[in-house]
Scaffold this active site. Structure first.
Site, PDB file in Angstrom:
ATOM      1  N   SER A  10     -51.951 -37.442 -40.007  1.00 46.11           N
ATOM      2  CA  SER A  10     -52.526 -36.976 -38.747  1.00 46.11           C
ATOM      3  C   SER A  10     -54.038 -37.140 -38.718  1.00 46.11           C
ATOM      4  CB  SER A  10     -52.175 -35.500 -38.535  1.00 46.11           C
ATOM      5  OG  SER A  10     -52.726 -34.716 -39.585  1.00 46.11           O
ATOM      6  N   TYR A  41     -51.711 -32.072 -36.000  1.00 49.20           N
ATOM      7  CA  TYR A  41     -50.323 -32.176 -35.551  1.00 49.20           C
ATOM      8  C   TYR A  41     -49.617 -30.821 -35.561  1.00 49.20           C
ATOM      9  CZ  TYR A  41     -50.040 -37.347 -35.728  1.00 49.20           C
ATOM     10  OH  TYR A  41     -50.187 -38.698 -35.508  1.00 49.20           O
ATOM     11  N   GLY A  42     -50.111 -29.888 -36.357  1.00 54.45           N
ATOM     12  CA  GLY A  42     -49.431 -28.607 -36.551  1.00 54.45           C
ATOM     13  C   GLY A  42     -49.010 -27.887 -35.282  1.00 54.45           C
ATOM     14  N   CYS A  72     -48.172 -36.647 -44.540  1.00 59.47           N
ATOM     15  CA  CYS A  72     -48.402 -35.523 -43.634  1.00 59.47           C
ATOM     16  C   CYS A  72     -47.136 -34.680 -43.669  1.00 59.47           C
ATOM     17  CB  CYS A  72     -48.673 -36.035 -42.221  1.00 59.47           C
ATOM     18  SG  CYS A  72     -48.767 -34.751 -40.955  1.00 59.47           S
ATOM     19  N   THR A  74     -46.228 -32.116 -41.755  1.00 59.05           N
ATOM     20  CA  THR A  74     -45.668 -31.883 -40.427  1.00 59.05           C
ATOM     21  C   THR A  74     -44.864 -33.087 -39.965  1.00 59.05           C
ATOM     22  OG1 THR A  74     -47.605 -30.497 -39.915  1.00 59.05           O
ATOM     23  CG2 THR A  74     -46.233 -31.185 -38.065  1.00 59.05           C
ATOM     24  N   CYS A 183     -49.787 -29.038 -46.997  1.00 59.18           N
ATOM     25  CA  CYS A 183     -50.471 -29.893 -46.022  1.00 59.18           C
ATOM     26  C   CYS A 183     -51.410 -30.767 -46.831  1.00 59.18           C
ATOM     27  CB  CYS A 183     -51.250 -29.054 -45.012  1.00 59.18           C
ATOM     28  SG  CYS A 183     -52.325 -30.036 -43.930  1.00 59.18           S
ATOM     29  N   THR A 184     -51.408 -32.061 -46.560  1.00 58.82           N
ATOM     30  CA  THR A 184     -52.206 -32.962 -47.404  1.00 58.82           C
ATOM     31  C   THR A 184     -53.707 -32.825 -47.174  1.00 58.82           C
ATOM     32  OG1 THR A 184     -51.787 -34.767 -45.819  1.00 58.82           O
ATOM     33  CG2 THR A 184     -50.382 -34.656 -47.793  1.00 58.82           C
ATOM     34  N   HIS A 185     -54.115 -32.088 -46.145  1.00 57.94           N
ATOM     35  CA  HIS A 185     -55.538 -31.769 -45.996  1.00 57.94           C
ATOM     36  C   HIS A 185     -55.987 -30.739 -47.040  1.00 57.94           C
ATOM     37  CE1 HIS A 185     -55.047 -33.589 -42.003  1.00 57.94           C
ATOM     38  NE2 HIS A 185     -56.357 -33.568 -41.857  1.00 57.94           N
TER      39      HIS A 185
END
Length: 265
Positions: A10, A41-42, A72, A74, A183-185
């Site tokens: 995202s 995107y969440g 991602c 999500t 979450c990959t962030h």
């Protein structure tokens, strides 16, 4: 096979996965798309996320990738199965491997899942964790401020530390020994998260686990790059290239990157 590995996200979060793939497989080339213009995107509907994910996958299909990594959580939750059924190459997500690692690591079977609202609502981690061990107690926590914080590039300093501490306040009275960064962030914030939850808690990055999956899949299919191959990574962003460049070059530490603006449809 020296075709590139496609990685989609995202926004910039999937760079955590790209970094681990580069570290683990230095001869592989990565083509990365970050949908920064439509991030996060969440909060979006499942149909929106599915459509956006398919747009990125189709764009990379035209670039002749040999594998796709949905970096991602999500997007993995809503689009992985449909892409696996329809794409002409292997497609990996980021949820199952992280769940397997958490079940293996936890001693008390008390696992926190930090993720976006979309991933938490999907129940994907609960399903994956309980399929591996039905006695696992799962504590899901949506952290809606974390992705915008990372995407802004302002994720260092006291303001960021305070925001992260505030987001994790609901865990104050919970008992747990393992945290999944769902979450990959979030691995970009891993040190700050670890400082809040304490040194006795194991914080698990799905990025590292996914890179292991990539290596295993390529080896199984006989499509690993030649050992003398020189990677030529390419990065695409749907939003601001300067902001993406600043975060990507700082995080990946690969020097000046080949980054382009892309329009998805």
């Amino acid at each position: 096979m020296n075709a590139p590995i496609g990685v989609i996200d995202s926004g910039v979060g999937g760079l955590t996965v790209a970094k681990e793939i580069i570290k683990r497989l230095p001869n592989e080339t990565i083509y990365y798309i970050g949908d920064t213009a439509r991030c996060p995107y969440g909060p979006r509907t499942r149909q929106e996320v599915r459509n956006f994910t398919w747009q990125m996958a189709k764009a990379l299909e035209k670039m002749n990738i040999k594998m796709l990594v949905i970096a991602c959580n999500t997007a993995t939750a809503v689009a992985l199965e449909s892409l696996q059924r329809n794409m002409p190459f292997p497609v990996l997500g980021v949820i199952n491997r992280g769940a397997r690692a958490a079940v293996k690591k936890t001693k008390r079977h008390e696992v926190v899942v930090l993720a976006t609202e979309g991933t938490i609502k999907s129940g994907a981690y609960e399903e994956a964790l309980l399929s591996l061990n039905t006695s696992t107690h799962i504590i899901p926590l949506a952290c809606p401020t974390f992705v915008p914080l990372v995407e802004s590039g302002e994720y260092k300093g006291q303001f960021a530390n305070n925001l992260i501490a505030e987001g994790l306040k609901p865990l104050k009275n919970e008992q747990f020994d393992t945290v999944i960064l769902g979450c990959t962030h979030y691995p970009i914030l891993q040190k700050q998260i670890e400082a809040v939850v304490g040194e006795d808690v194991f914080v698990l990055s799905s990025a590292e686990e996914t890179a292991k999956d990539v290596e295993e899949m390529l080896a199984y299919n006989g499509t690993l790059a030649d050992t003398n191959a020189k990677p030529a990574h390419k990065f695409y962003a749907t939003g601001s290239v300067p902001i993406f460049r600043s975060i990507a070059e700082n995080w990946l530490e690969q020097g000046t990157l080949d980054i382009h603006r892309i329009t998805l449809k």
